[in-house]
Design an enzyme around this catalytic site. Structure first.
Site, PDB file in Angstrom:
ATOM      1  N   GLU A 275     -10.677 -29.501  31.276  1.00  0.00           N
ATOM      2  CA  GLU A 275     -11.625 -29.176  30.197  1.00  0.00           C
ATOM      3  C   GLU A 275     -12.866 -30.062  30.287  1.00  0.00           C
ATOM      4  OE1 GLU A 275      -9.328 -30.060  26.725  1.00  0.00           O
ATOM      5  OE2 GLU A 275      -7.983 -28.353  26.976  1.00  0.00           O
ATOM      6  N   PRO A 276     -13.610 -30.007  31.380  1.00  0.00           N
ATOM      7  CA  PRO A 276     -14.786 -30.879  31.502  1.00  0.00           C
ATOM      8  C   PRO A 276     -15.945 -30.375  30.645  1.00  0.00           C
ATOM      9  CG  PRO A 276     -14.715 -29.366  33.348  1.00  0.00           C
ATOM     10  CD  PRO A 276     -13.463 -29.104  32.537  1.00  0.00           C
ATOM     11  N   GLY A 277     -16.651 -31.293  30.022  1.00  0.00           N
ATOM     12  CA  GLY A 277     -17.842 -30.917  29.249  1.00  0.00           C
ATOM     13  C   GLY A 277     -19.058 -31.665  29.769  1.00  0.00           C
ATOM     14  N   ARG A 278     -19.118 -32.948  29.430  1.00  0.00           N
ATOM     15  CA  ARG A 278     -20.283 -33.763  29.741  1.00  0.00           C
ATOM     16  C   ARG A 278     -20.620 -33.789  31.229  1.00  0.00           C
ATOM     17  NH1 ARG A 278     -21.408 -38.270  26.341  1.00  0.00           N
ATOM     18  NH2 ARG A 278     -19.234 -38.112  25.694  1.00  0.00           N
ATOM     19  N   ARG A 314     -27.084 -38.830  19.343  1.00  0.00           N
ATOM     20  CA  ARG A 314     -26.210 -39.781  20.053  1.00  0.00           C
ATOM     21  C   ARG A 314     -26.645 -41.246  19.924  1.00  0.00           C
ATOM     22  NH1 ARG A 314     -25.044 -40.004  24.704  1.00  0.00           N
ATOM     23  NH2 ARG A 314     -22.809 -40.231  24.408  1.00  0.00           N
ATOM     24  N   TYR A 318     -23.766 -43.371  18.310  1.00  0.00           N
ATOM     25  CA  TYR A 318     -22.938 -44.157  19.250  1.00  0.00           C
ATOM     26  C   TYR A 318     -23.737 -45.250  19.947  1.00  0.00           C
ATOM     27  CZ  TYR A 318     -20.945 -39.397  19.092  1.00  0.00           C
ATOM     28  OH  TYR A 318     -20.513 -38.167  18.702  1.00  0.00           O
ATOM     29  N   CYS A 343     -36.718 -40.496   8.117  1.00  0.00           N
ATOM     30  CA  CYS A 343     -36.891 -41.650   7.222  1.00  0.00           C
ATOM     31  C   CYS A 343     -35.645 -42.506   7.107  1.00  0.00           C
ATOM     32  CB  CYS A 343     -37.345 -41.162   5.866  1.00  0.00           C
ATOM     33  SG  CYS A 343     -38.977 -40.437   6.010  1.00  0.00           S
ATOM     34  N   GLU A 344     -35.163 -43.005   8.195  1.00  0.00           N
ATOM     35  CA  GLU A 344     -34.162 -44.069   8.148  1.00  0.00           C
ATOM     36  C   GLU A 344     -34.227 -44.848   9.456  1.00  0.00           C
ATOM     37  OE1 GLU A 344     -29.893 -42.728   8.556  1.00  0.00           O
ATOM     38  OE2 GLU A 344     -30.750 -40.960   7.597  1.00  0.00           O
ATOM     39  N   TYR A 372     -23.740 -32.582  24.235  1.00  0.00           N
ATOM     40  CA  TYR A 372     -23.737 -33.200  22.903  1.00  0.00           C
ATOM     41  C   TYR A 372     -25.153 -33.521  22.438  1.00  0.00           C
ATOM     42  CZ  TYR A 372     -18.935 -33.533  24.497  1.00  0.00           C
ATOM     43  OH  TYR A 372     -17.698 -33.225  25.014  1.00  0.00           O
TER      44      TYR A 372
HETATM   45  N1  LLP Z   1     -11.181 -31.474  25.696  1.00  0.00           N
HETATM   46  C1  LLP Z   1     -10.990 -31.964  24.451  1.00  0.00           C
HETATM   47  C2  LLP Z   1      -9.734 -31.673  23.754  1.00  0.00           C
HETATM   48  C3  LLP Z   1     -12.001 -32.735  23.850  1.00  0.00           C
HETATM   49  O1  LLP Z   1     -11.805 -33.213  22.622  1.00  0.00           O
HETATM   50  C4  LLP Z   1     -13.210 -32.990  24.545  1.00  0.00           C
HETATM   51  C5  LLP Z   1     -14.280 -33.771  23.932  1.00  0.00           C
HETATM   52  C6  LLP Z   1     -13.357 -32.450  25.835  1.00  0.00           C
HETATM   53  C7  LLP Z   1     -12.313 -31.704  26.377  1.00  0.00           C
HETATM   54  C8  LLP Z   1     -14.593 -32.647  26.664  1.00  0.00           C
HETATM   55  O2  LLP Z   1     -14.815 -33.976  26.954  1.00  0.00           O
HETATM   56  P1  LLP Z   1     -15.959 -34.408  28.002  1.00  0.00           P
HETATM   57  O3  LLP Z   1     -15.550 -33.890  29.357  1.00  0.00           O
HETATM   58  O4  LLP Z   1     -17.232 -33.809  27.554  1.00  0.00           O
HETATM   59  O5  LLP Z   1     -15.943 -35.875  27.907  1.00  0.00           O
HETATM   60  N2  LLP Z   1     -20.182 -36.178  20.732  1.00  0.00           N
HETATM   61  C9  LLP Z   1     -19.653 -37.198  21.621  1.00  0.00           C
HETATM   62  C10 LLP Z   1     -18.558 -36.676  22.513  1.00  0.00           C
HETATM   63  C11 LLP Z   1     -17.373 -36.079  21.786  1.00  0.00           C
HETATM   64  C12 LLP Z   1     -16.304 -35.554  22.703  1.00  0.00           C
HETATM   65  C13 LLP Z   1     -15.248 -34.839  21.954  1.00  0.00           C
HETATM   66  N3  LLP Z   1     -14.219 -34.233  22.743  1.00  0.00           N
HETATM   67  C14 LLP Z   1     -20.810 -37.770  22.434  1.00  0.00           C
HETATM   68  O6  LLP Z   1     -21.943 -37.348  22.246  1.00  0.00           O
HETATM   69  O7  LLP Z   1     -20.601 -38.660  23.238  1.00  0.00           O
END
Ligand code: LLP
Length: 418
Positions: A275-278, A314, A318, A343-344, A372
């Site tokens: 499940e890659p996102g970033r 972000r 973070y 305004c913060e 994100y």
């Molecule tokens: N699978 C599950 C169950 C997750 O909760 C997440 C991310 C992913 C996959 C994807 O993760 P990645 O490959 O993108 O690391 N908003 C935060 C990041 C929150 C991630 C939440 N879960 C940021 O901007 O850093």
């Protein structure tokens, strides 16, 4: 590697100059490069070439733009979704229902029904009761819902506390020690096809060791469940691979990740899911902004840009670093704070940062904003909803329009009793 490069002194996204998009669409605006998305998708999949069968589901939460999802669907990716809304987006983008995985710690009954009606590929269960409810809903429809248990392996991912998910104290998954008994009970649900396990320990991971520990624990659990007579055919290893945000950041490569996965999962004999996102979207996007003012400050000047924390949350959330690069750098440098109009004081992108010298009216980008970024935007301070643009070679399209404050105001009803 990406496709955000300076040509003849001007930043281009693929073959389109950032100045042209700023002129046509205005700022702030998110810019995505199709070629970069495709490249990252290919590199990640190639890194897992030794792992088969496998299923890669893009974590839609990282970038749910439908055009972006379409690019990834065409690259052979499925979708990992955490809400009915994300499921609708994945389907609208043309992803096959069977390639959709539904994760999330708080699925509503309506969302479980939506997933069953769509015929999605897998439900990742967070707790036993969710399995019972899903099983009953599926049985009432005369189907068996494909499902796995998400376990919490109690591993410290070594990332920012707000994006760490695999420690016992986090809200995610079921305690790994309790998983065998829960599996035993849920396997008897006639409405469930309980077929495996899932894990996800956190995001922006800079070290493979915690992932490896978590995967080892999962492997032991697979062996134990099989010894108890269960057929385990699917293991979802989640996402989490980090990306470089600043020059010099050393992150594990997808190839190193793939090598580790192949080594740790040898002999598991399951379909491995990811499940890659970033790692797919992060460096495929940037936020283009205009410098409104350069304001004197106590120690350093304040570069006030027209993007703010509502557009890119972000840094405020973070303390994240996003590189700031002038669209037309002069070669001069300056040390400055960078902030938006909200305004913060939290609306600050950088403090005492060595950046390209910029002046009022110049353009610049915040890099690594493809994951994100837009999806976490809001309209705080009654600012417009930030638009998104997808670039493909020498053409581009607005793939999410700017929603103006005027349009937002017009959509808000005042009750007739006021
Ligand atoms: N699978 C599950 C169950 C997750 O909760 C997440 C991310 C992913 C996959 C994807 O993760 P990645 O490959 O993108 O690391 N908003 C935060 C990041 C929150 C991630 C939440 N879960 C940021 O901007 O850093």
């Amino acid at each position: 590697m990406d496709h955000f490069t300076h040509r003849n002194g001007v930043l281009h996204i693929e073959d389109v100059s950032a100045e042209r998009i700023a002129r046509d669409v205005g700022t702030p605006v998110y810019l995505y490069s199709r070629a970069t998305l495709e490249r990252h998708a290919r590199v990640f999949a190639d890194a897992l070439a030794d792992v088969s069968p496998r299923h890669i589901a893009f974590a839609v939460k990282a970038n749910p733009n439908i055009a972006v999802l379409r690019v990834l669907a065409q690259a052979g990716y499925g979708a990992d979704v955490v809400s009915g809304g994300e499921m609708a987006r994945a389907l609208a983008a043309g992803m096959a229902a069977g390639d959709i995985v539904f994760s999330g710690v708080g699925k509503t009954e309506a969302e479980l029904r939506q997933g069953l009606d769509a015929g999605i590929g897998q439900f990742n269960l967070e707790l036993e009761e969710e399995g019972r409810v899903l099983g009953a809903l599926a049985a009432a429809r005369g189907v068996r819902a494909p499902a796995v248990l998400r376990v919490n392996p109690d591993v410290d991912a070594g990332t920012h506390a707000k994006i760490s998910t695999g420690r016992a104290e986090n809200k995610f998954g079921m305690a790994i020690d309790e998983a065998p008994a829960i599996f035993e009970r849920l396997a008897r649900e006639p409405g469930l096809n309980l077929r495996g396990l899932a894990v996800h320990i956190g995001s922006q991971l800079g070290d493979l060791a915690p992932l490896e520990r978590a995967y080892h624990r999962l492997g032991e659990l697979v062996t134990r469940l099989r010894a108890n007579g269960h057929a385990i055919t699917h293991v979802d290893l989640g996402g989490g691979l980090g990306v470089p945000y600043k020059p010099g950041d050393a992150l594990p490569s997808p190839a190193a990740f793939g090598e580790m996965v192949a080594r740790v999962t040898r002999g598991w004999d399951v379909t491995l899911m990811f499940e890659p996102g970033r790692v797919i979207a992060g460096n495929a996007g940037a936020l283009l902004t205009e410098i409104l003012w350069v304001k004197p400050g106590a120690q350093h000047p304040w570069v006030i840009v027209d993007a703010a924390m509502n557009d890119l949350a972000r840094p405020a959330l973070y303390d994240a670093w996003h590189d700031f690069v002038a669209v037309r750098p002069t070669g001069e440098r300056m040390v400055a704070n960078i902030a938006g109009p909200v305004c913060e004081s939290g609306d600050t992108f950088a403090k005492a940062r060595d950046i390209d010298a910029v002046a009022r009216g110049d353009l610049a980008i915040f890099r690594t904003a493809g994951a994100y970024g837009a999806t976490m935007a809001s309209t705080y301070n009654s600012r417009a909803k930030v638009p998104e643009v997808l670039v493909d070679g020498d053409r581009y399209a607005v793939v999410s329009p700017r929603v103006t404050p005027q349009a937002i105001v017009a959509a808000e009803p005042i009750p007739d009793w006021l």
